[in-house]
Every structure is written in structure tokens, then in C-alpha cells.
Write an enzyme that holds these catalytic residues in place. Structure first.
Site, PDB file in Angstrom:
ATOM      1  N   THR A 127      21.149   2.274   5.715  1.00  0.00           N
ATOM      2  CA  THR A 127      20.596   0.956   5.451  1.00  0.00           C
ATOM      3  C   THR A 127      21.074   0.538   4.052  1.00  0.00           C
ATOM      4  O   THR A 127      21.797   1.293   3.399  1.00  0.00           O
ATOM      5  CB  THR A 127      19.059   0.952   5.605  1.00  0.00           C
ATOM      6  OG1 THR A 127      18.610  -0.409   5.598  1.00  0.00           O
ATOM      7  CG2 THR A 127      18.361   1.754   4.512  1.00  0.00           C
ATOM      8  N   GLY A 134       9.557  -0.021  11.184  1.00  0.00           N
ATOM      9  CA  GLY A 134       8.510  -0.158  12.202  1.00  0.00           C
ATOM     10  C   GLY A 134       7.616   1.050  12.031  1.00  0.00           C
ATOM     11  O   GLY A 134       7.985   2.147  12.422  1.00  0.00           O
ATOM     12  N   HIS A 135       6.476   0.862  11.386  1.00  0.00           N
ATOM     13  CA  HIS A 135       5.574   1.987  11.097  1.00  0.00           C
ATOM     14  C   HIS A 135       4.339   1.889  11.992  1.00  0.00           C
ATOM     15  O   HIS A 135       3.576   0.922  11.912  1.00  0.00           O
ATOM     16  CB  HIS A 135       5.173   1.978   9.617  1.00  0.00           C
ATOM     17  CG  HIS A 135       6.327   2.215   8.690  1.00  0.00           C
ATOM     18  ND1 HIS A 135       6.203   2.285   7.330  1.00  0.00           N
ATOM     19  CD2 HIS A 135       7.650   2.421   8.947  1.00  0.00           C
ATOM     20  CE1 HIS A 135       7.393   2.517   6.788  1.00  0.00           C
ATOM     21  NE2 HIS A 135       8.281   2.595   7.755  1.00  0.00           N
ATOM     22  N   GLN A 149      12.366   3.692   6.281  1.00  0.00           N
ATOM     23  CA  GLN A 149      13.575   4.404   6.696  1.00  0.00           C
ATOM     24  C   GLN A 149      13.500   5.889   6.313  1.00  0.00           C
ATOM     25  O   GLN A 149      12.425   6.441   6.320  1.00  0.00           O
ATOM     26  CB  GLN A 149      14.845   3.743   6.108  1.00  0.00           C
ATOM     27  CG  GLN A 149      15.192   2.393   6.721  1.00  0.00           C
ATOM     28  CD  GLN A 149      14.381   1.233   6.169  1.00  0.00           C
ATOM     29  OE1 GLN A 149      14.280   1.061   4.962  1.00  0.00           O
ATOM     30  NE2 GLN A 149      13.793   0.443   7.032  1.00  0.00           N
ATOM     31  N   ASP A 189      11.673   6.989  11.179  1.00  0.00           N
ATOM     32  CA  ASP A 189      10.775   7.184  12.319  1.00  0.00           C
ATOM     33  C   ASP A 189      10.152   8.572  12.377  1.00  0.00           C
ATOM     34  O   ASP A 189       9.880   9.099  13.461  1.00  0.00           O
ATOM     35  CB  ASP A 189      11.511   6.884  13.653  1.00  0.00           C
ATOM     36  CG  ASP A 189      12.073   5.482  13.674  1.00  0.00           C
ATOM     37  OD1 ASP A 189      11.450   4.594  13.067  1.00  0.00           O
ATOM     38  OD2 ASP A 189      13.138   5.279  14.291  1.00  0.00           O
ATOM     39  N   GLY A 238       7.250   9.281  11.441  1.00  0.00           N
ATOM     40  CA  GLY A 238       5.787   9.184  11.598  1.00  0.00           C
ATOM     41  C   GLY A 238       5.136   8.828  10.267  1.00  0.00           C
ATOM     42  O   GLY A 238       3.969   9.153  10.021  1.00  0.00           O
ATOM     43  N   LYS A 239       5.892   8.121   9.417  1.00  0.00           N
ATOM     44  CA  LYS A 239       5.390   7.750   8.087  1.00  0.00           C
ATOM     45  C   LYS A 239       4.116   6.900   8.205  1.00  0.00           C
ATOM     46  O   LYS A 239       3.156   7.112   7.479  1.00  0.00           O
ATOM     47  CB  LYS A 239       6.464   6.958   7.302  1.00  0.00           C
ATOM     48  CG  LYS A 239       7.734   7.766   7.052  1.00  0.00           C
ATOM     49  CD  LYS A 239       8.789   6.940   6.349  1.00  0.00           C
ATOM     50  CE  LYS A 239       9.385   5.842   7.212  1.00  0.00           C
ATOM     51  NZ  LYS A 239      10.163   6.308   8.357  1.00  0.00           N
ATOM     52  N   LYS A 288       1.782   6.751  10.485  1.00  0.00           N
ATOM     53  CA  LYS A 288       0.593   7.532  10.818  1.00  0.00           C
ATOM     54  C   LYS A 288       0.087   8.312   9.597  1.00  0.00           C
ATOM     55  O   LYS A 288      -1.110   8.313   9.303  1.00  0.00           O
ATOM     56  CB  LYS A 288       0.890   8.510  11.969  1.00  0.00           C
ATOM     57  CG  LYS A 288      -0.321   9.351  12.246  1.00  0.00           C
ATOM     58  CD  LYS A 288      -0.159  10.535  13.147  1.00  0.00           C
ATOM     59  CE  LYS A 288      -1.301  11.498  12.799  1.00  0.00           C
ATOM     60  NZ  LYS A 288      -1.621  12.441  13.847  1.00  0.00           N
ATOM     61  N   THR A 299      10.852  -1.136  16.178  1.00  0.00           N
ATOM     62  CA  THR A 299      11.245  -2.487  15.779  1.00  0.00           C
ATOM     63  C   THR A 299      12.131  -3.142  16.829  1.00  0.00           C
ATOM     64  O   THR A 299      11.931  -4.293  17.194  1.00  0.00           O
ATOM     65  CB  THR A 299      11.978  -2.438  14.412  1.00  0.00           C
ATOM     66  OG1 THR A 299      11.048  -1.971  13.440  1.00  0.00           O
ATOM     67  CG2 THR A 299      12.499  -3.802  13.984  1.00  0.00           C
TER      68      THR A 299
HETATM   69  P1  GDP Z   1       7.725   5.656  11.108  1.00  0.00           P
HETATM   70  O1  GDP Z   1       8.759   4.598  11.136  1.00  0.00           O
HETATM   71  O2  GDP Z   1       8.146   6.836  10.296  1.00  0.00           O
HETATM   72  O3  GDP Z   1       6.368   5.155  10.694  1.00  0.00           O
HETATM   73  O4  GDP Z   1       7.581   6.199  12.605  1.00  0.00           O
HETATM   74  P2  GDP Z   1       7.460   5.289  13.931  1.00  0.00           P
HETATM   75  O5  GDP Z   1       6.137   4.667  13.967  1.00  0.00           O
HETATM   76  O6  GDP Z   1       8.648   4.413  14.061  1.00  0.00           O
HETATM   77  O7  GDP Z   1       7.649   6.390  15.039  1.00  0.00           O
HETATM   78  C1  GDP Z   1       6.777   7.466  15.179  1.00  0.00           C
HETATM   79  C2  GDP Z   1       6.152   7.419  16.589  1.00  0.00           C
HETATM   80  O8  GDP Z   1       5.570   8.668  16.877  1.00  0.00           O
HETATM   81  C3  GDP Z   1       5.056   6.400  16.736  1.00  0.00           C
HETATM   82  O9  GDP Z   1       5.049   5.928  18.050  1.00  0.00           O
HETATM   83  C4  GDP Z   1       3.783   7.215  16.465  1.00  0.00           C
HETATM   84  O10 GDP Z   1       2.629   6.697  17.096  1.00  0.00           O
HETATM   85  C5  GDP Z   1       4.165   8.520  17.083  1.00  0.00           C
HETATM   86  N1  GDP Z   1       3.587   9.722  16.439  1.00  0.00           N
HETATM   87  C6  GDP Z   1       3.325   9.959  15.138  1.00  0.00           C
HETATM   88  N2  GDP Z   1       2.904  11.220  14.958  1.00  0.00           N
HETATM   89  C7  GDP Z   1       2.905  11.798  16.180  1.00  0.00           C
HETATM   90  C8  GDP Z   1       2.610  13.121  16.636  1.00  0.00           C
HETATM   91  O11 GDP Z   1       2.273  14.024  15.889  1.00  0.00           O
HETATM   92  N3  GDP Z   1       2.777  13.348  17.982  1.00  0.00           N
HETATM   93  C9  GDP Z   1       3.185  12.385  18.851  1.00  0.00           C
HETATM   94  N4  GDP Z   1       3.308  12.710  20.133  1.00  0.00           N
HETATM   95  N5  GDP Z   1       3.458  11.134  18.430  1.00  0.00           N
HETATM   96  C10 GDP Z   1       3.341  10.857  17.116  1.00  0.00           C
HETATM   97  P1  IMO Z   2      11.454   3.128   9.722  1.00  0.00           P
HETATM   98  O1  IMO Z   2      10.880   2.676   8.403  1.00  0.00           O
HETATM   99  C1  IMO Z   2      15.042   4.250  11.907  1.00  0.00           C
HETATM  100  C2  IMO Z   2      18.723   2.116  10.858  1.00  0.00           C
HETATM  101  C3  IMO Z   2      19.331   1.198  11.894  1.00  0.00           C
HETATM  102  C4  IMO Z   2      20.791   1.341  11.543  1.00  0.00           C
HETATM  103  C5  IMO Z   2      20.775   1.425  10.025  1.00  0.00           C
HETATM  104  C6  IMO Z   2      21.037   0.104   9.314  1.00  0.00           C
HETATM  105  O2  IMO Z   2      10.686   2.640  10.902  1.00  0.00           O
HETATM  106  O3  IMO Z   2      11.668   4.588   9.713  1.00  0.00           O
HETATM  107  P2  IMO Z   2      19.554  -2.064   8.922  1.00  0.00           P
HETATM  108  O4  IMO Z   2      18.944  -3.017   9.890  1.00  0.00           O
HETATM  109  O5  IMO Z   2      18.585  -1.414   7.997  1.00  0.00           O
HETATM  110  O6  IMO Z   2      20.719  -2.673   8.186  1.00  0.00           O
HETATM  111  O7  IMO Z   2      20.211  -0.909   9.838  1.00  0.00           O
HETATM  112  O8  IMO Z   2      19.485   1.892   9.681  1.00  0.00           O
HETATM  113  N1  IMO Z   2      17.308   1.837  10.531  1.00  0.00           N
HETATM  114  C7  IMO Z   2      16.281   2.598  10.927  1.00  0.00           C
HETATM  115  N2  IMO Z   2      16.253   3.689  11.719  1.00  0.00           N
HETATM  116  N3  IMO Z   2      13.910   3.802  11.333  1.00  0.00           N
HETATM  117  C8  IMO Z   2      13.929   2.737  10.507  1.00  0.00           C
HETATM  118  O9  IMO Z   2      12.852   2.351   9.800  1.00  0.00           O
HETATM  119  C9  IMO Z   2      15.138   2.044  10.306  1.00  0.00           C
HETATM  120  N4  IMO Z   2      15.510   0.962   9.592  1.00  0.00           N
HETATM  121  C10 IMO Z   2      16.831   0.840   9.728  1.00  0.00           C
HETATM  122  O10 IMO Z   2      19.032   1.626  13.200  1.00  0.00           O
HETATM  123  O11 IMO Z   2      21.279   2.550  12.028  1.00  0.00           O
HETATM  124 MG    MG Z   3       9.817   3.478  12.548  1.00  0.00          MG
END
Ligand code: GDP
Ligand code: IMO
Ligand code: MG
Length: 423
Positions: A237, A40-41, A222, A13, A15-16, A18, A298
Site C-alpha cells: 500500500t 476493513g476492520h 493493513q 486482515d 484480526g486487528k 477484533k 472491503t
Molecule cells: P483486520 O483487517 O485485521 O481487522 O481483519 P478483518 O476484519 O479484515 O478480517 C478478520 C476476519 O476474521 C473478520 O471476519 C473477523 O470477524 C474474523 N476473526 C477475527 N478473529 C477471529 C478468530 O479468532 N477466529 C475466527 N474464526 N474468525 C476471526
Molecule cells: P486491513 O486494514 C489486506 C492491499 C490491497 C493491495 C495493496 C494495495 O483490513 O488489514 P491499496 O488499495 O492500499 O492501494 O492496495 O494492499 N490492501 C490490503 N490487504 N488488508 C487491508 O487492510 C488492505 N489494504 C490494502 O489488496 O494488494
Molecule cells: Mg481487513
């Protein structure tokens, strides 16, 4: 033109999504190499938010081809839902998405077993998407692959074979109801019809594309600390999000990778269980969660929040071979008078020389903090490095020196335009 790997450098999470969306303007092809719909990207286009779970985050750029590599585990229901949602929003997927014939399929019993394992003791806090059980079958050499969808007889045989064992387990060990074999066969034969058009010999396709001078971005899901080999095992994971996984998960050899881009959040978050040395459990943690909207993309679970851990990111940079870094969510720190950065860990009064991945030690280490002044100023409209307040620059200089990272991209908000390059 180049082949780059993009890796989450903390616990996911970062911010991959974005950053992949931003970078995919410069790449011809974006490829997911591991994980599944546990990811969840998030990508924001104007005011529209898209959360991608299986399809690479390059799909929102019209000219980008997207590929799902063999290292990914595919839940056909999640995939078809995602395709339908994109198409509904006017994003054409047909002809732009390819799926490796060697990717493994998540079956309904994988999701059920994931939930059963998590209902017992020693919870990992998984996403419940069947990821672990699917990779178990893959490595036990019992898995069902995308290519199996192409042959009705093989598919039926494999499902029957697997269900014999799984139903035994469900009934005798977990005292659950058996799963109906015929229903699953029918369901997966239907998937075949919908997925056939996307299936491709991905290693040949990608290596040929490289020979033709096309550029490829390999999108990790992840994060490094969730890697089954290099992360905080067992709270990880079941795949290899680290850069090495990009080769095994796509069929692109290591000699063809040109660079590794790390994505780092300006603080730290984690979802699920496991050690987190810089976690803030009180008011400051709440504040980070609230300002950063730190809820799982997610599962919707609240993310655990804490200070930036430079010791952890330094380890991550080492195992991934990170060349350049994008720092995200810098804007979230704007309302803090003081910002802490962890520069190392102490264990039994001694400073550790290297990052410990074993849970036993990580659970009891004491983070060593440096306190930096905040900037108390909204930075979300900044369009360049020079516009940032001095204290923000000082913060960036400090974390880059401590973690040994070369910051090239800065993100100050979720939108495309809230991003700039550091020259
Ligand atoms: P990922 O799994 O690495 O793609 O990250 P996620 O999408 O799960 O979580 C990142 C969250 O931060 C999302 O809701 C993005 O819209 C938000 N986000 C990304 N970059 C920024 C930033 O620079 N500032 C803020 N405030 N939010 C951001
Ligand atoms: P993105 O790609 C953050 C975490 C789960 C749990 C562990 C194992 O959005 O960054 P799993 O369902 O993979 O067997 O769970 O990994 N986890 C994540 N945490 N971002 C994710 O993906 C994740 N995918 C799995 O919360 O701790
Ligand atoms: Mg995510």
C-alpha cells in the site's frame, strides 16, 4: 497508563479490528494513524458485525474517544457513510470522534486514477479506494487537506488548480472524459458542513492527553508486509503501517510510545497481487479460505491463503519492535491433520539468513517447512490457555519460538468472548 501501537504483522486482515475492540476497554483513546478506507476492520458485538474502514475500532466502546490522525487519507463519502451507519445502529459518534486538520482528502479523481492505473499492465490489485493517488499528491505537495475545508476560497482554488492538471492527464494521456470542477467544489463544500464539528488539532490533543495520564492505543491498518518502505514493494500500500508510522501519522513522538502489540493470524493470507511463499493454491488453500471465511472485508475478494510463515513474522517483529502478540483465528486450523509452519527460505540451494523483501527473490524462494500434528478438535469454546489441547499448545510454542514472539492474547473465534489472555 500507556501509549501502545497495534500493528498488523503480516499482509493485513490479521484480526486487528477484533483485538482493538477487546483492548479498547483498557484505553481512553484509540487513534488510526495511516491508510484509509482500504482497511476493513471487523468487530462482532453479539451477533452484529461491524466493518470499520476509517473510524477506529474503539468506536463500539461507549467511553472510548476515537481519533483519525494526520497520516490517514480520508474519503469524505466513506467517512459520512460510516458515521451514518453507526448512528443508525445506536452508536453515538458526535463528541467521540476527532479528525486531524492535517489529514489529506481523497478526491473523486484519486479513485478514478486508482482504477485507471489498475486497468493497465502491472496491476497491484489495489482496493480501488484512491489510496495511492492521494498519497502521491500528498508527497508531491499538491494535496488537499481537511483544514482546507475550513476556508471556502482556499478550497475552491486548490480544487481548481488540481483539476487543471488532472483533467489534462485524463484527457491527453488516458483519453477519458474531463471531470466537472464545479460539481466537485459543491460536493466538498457540503462535506465541510458535515465534517467541521470533528476537526481538531490532534497532536496537541494527544500529547496533552498523555500528560494527563490518559492511555492511547494507536491502531494500524493493513500490515507490515504491505508497508511502502518495508513490505514487498511494489505490491504494497502507499503508507507506513509499521510501528514507526504511528509517530508520523499522529504527532506522538517516539519517546512517548511504551509498547508495540503485533497481531498475527495463525496462518497467512494476502489480498491482491505479489509474492506469497507459503501460499496454498490447491485444496488445502480452499479449505483454509472456506473455514476461515477469507473474503475481503472491503472488496469481498477471495483472500489467498497459506501456512504460517515464521520467517516472515520474525522479520515483522524486528522492524516493528513487537513486545507482545495476539494470535488470531487459531480455531480455523482445527480441521487439519497436519499443520505446516515455514521456518526459513531456501534460494538456489542455500538457506537465507534474512527475509528478502525484493519481489525477484521472494518469487522464487523455497519455503522450509516443519510439519506439526493437528489437534482435530473444536477449540472455539475454549476460555483459557489451559483448556487448549496439547497439540494446540505445541503449535503455539513452536510458532512463538520460531518467530521470536511473546504470545499474550489468543483468539479462537470472531466474538469478544472467544478471546483470552495467556498468563
Ligand atoms: P483486520 O483487517 O485485521 O481487522 O481483519 P478483518 O476484519 O479484515 O478480517 C478478520 C476476519 O476474521 C473478520 O471476519 C473477523 O470477524 C474474523 N476473526 C477475527 N478473529 C477471529 C478468530 O479468532 N477466529 C475466527 N474464526 N474468525 C476471526
Ligand atoms: P486491513 O486494514 C489486506 C492491499 C490491497 C493491495 C495493496 C494495495 O483490513 O488489514 P491499496 O488499495 O492500499 O492501494 O492496495 O494492499 N490492501 C490490503 N490487504 N488488508 C487491508 O487492510 C488492505 N489494504 C490494502 O489488496 O494488494
Ligand atoms: Mg481487513
Amino acid at each position: 497508563m500507556s501509549v501502545s501501537v497495534l500493528v498488523g504483522s503480516q499482509w493485513g486482515d490479521e484480526g486487528k479490528g477484533k483485538i482493538v475492540d477487546i483492548l479498547s476497554e483498557q484505553y481512553d483513546i484509540v487513534v488510526r494513524y495511516q491508510g484509509g478506507a482500504n482497511a476493513g476492520h471487523t468487530v462482532m458485538i453479539g451477533d452484529n458485525q461491524y466493518i470499520l474502514h476509517l473510524i477506529p475500532s474503539g468506536i463500539l466502546r461507549e467511553k472510548t474517544i476515537c481519533v483519525i490522525g494526520n497520516g490517514v487519507v480520508i474519503d469524505p463519502t466513506a467517512l459520512l457513510d460510516e458515521i451514518a451507519l453507526l448512528e443508525k445502529n445506536g452508536i453515538k459518534v458526535e463528541g467521540r470522534l476527532f479528525i486531524s486538520q492535517n489529514a489529506h482528502l481523497i478526491m473523486p479523481y484519486h479513485k478514478l486514477l486508482d482504477l485507471i492505473h489498475e486497468s493497465g499492465e502491472n496491476k497491484i490489485g489495489t482496493t480501488g479506494r484512491g489510496i495511492g493517488p492521494c498519497y502521491i499528491d500528498k508527497f508531491a505537495r499538491k494535496g488537499i487537506k481537511i483544514v482546507d475545508l475550513l476556508n471556502k476560497r482556499t478550497l475552491e482554488e486548490k480544487i481548481r488548480e488540481n483539476l487543471k492538471e488532472k483533467n489534462n492527464l485524463l484527457k491527453k494521456v488516458y483519453e477519458r472524459e474531463e471531470i466537472d470542477v464545479e460539481e466537485i467544489i459543491e460536493q466538498y463544500l457540503d462535506f465541510d458542513k458535515a465534517i467541521d464539528q470533528y476537526i481538531k488539532d490532534v497532536p496537541s490533543y494527544l500529547n496533552h492527553a498523555i500528560e494527563q495520564g490518559k492511555s492511547i492505543l494507536l491502531e494500524g491498518a493493513q500490515g507490515a508486509l504491505l508497508d511502502v518502505d518495508h513490505g514487498t514493494y511494489p505490491f504494497v500500500t502507499s503508507s507506513n503501517p509499521t510501528a514507526g508510522g504511528a509517530c508520523t501519522g499522529t504527532g506522538i513522538p517516539p519517546t512517548k510510545i511504551d509498547s508495540v502489540i503485533g497481531i498475527v493470524k495463525a496462518y497467512t493470507t494476502r489480498v491482491g497481487n505479489g509474492p506469497f511463499p507459503t501460499e496454498l493454491t490447491g485444496e488445502e488453500g480452499e479449505k483454509l479460505r472456506k473455514i476461515g471465511a477469507e473474503y475481503g472485508a472491503t472488496t469481498g475478494r477471495p483472500r489467498r491463503c497459506g501456512w504460517f510463515d515464521a520467517f516472515l513474522v520474525k522479520y515483522s517483529a524486528m522492524i516493528n519492535g513487537i513486545d507482545s502478540v495476539a494470535v488470531t483465528k487459531l480455531d480455523v486450523l482445527s480441521e487439519f491433520n497436519e499443520i505446516k509452519v515455514c521456518t526459513g527460505y531456501e534460494l538456489n540451494g542455500k538457506k537465507l539468513k534474512s527475509f528478502p523483501t525484493d519481489v525477484e527473490r521472494l518469487d522464487i524462494v523455497k519455503p522450509i517447512y516443519e510439519i506439526l500434528p493437528g489437534w482435530n478438535q473444536n477449540i472455539s469454546a475454549c476460555q483459557s490457555y489451559s483448556e487448549l489441547p496439547d497439540n494446540t499448545k505445541q503449535y503455539l510454542d513452536f510458532i512463538s519460538a520460531e518467530a521470536g514472539m511473546n504470545i499474550t492474547i489468543i483468539s479462537v473465534g470472531p466474538k469478544r468472548k472467544q478471546t483470552f489472555y495467556v498468563d
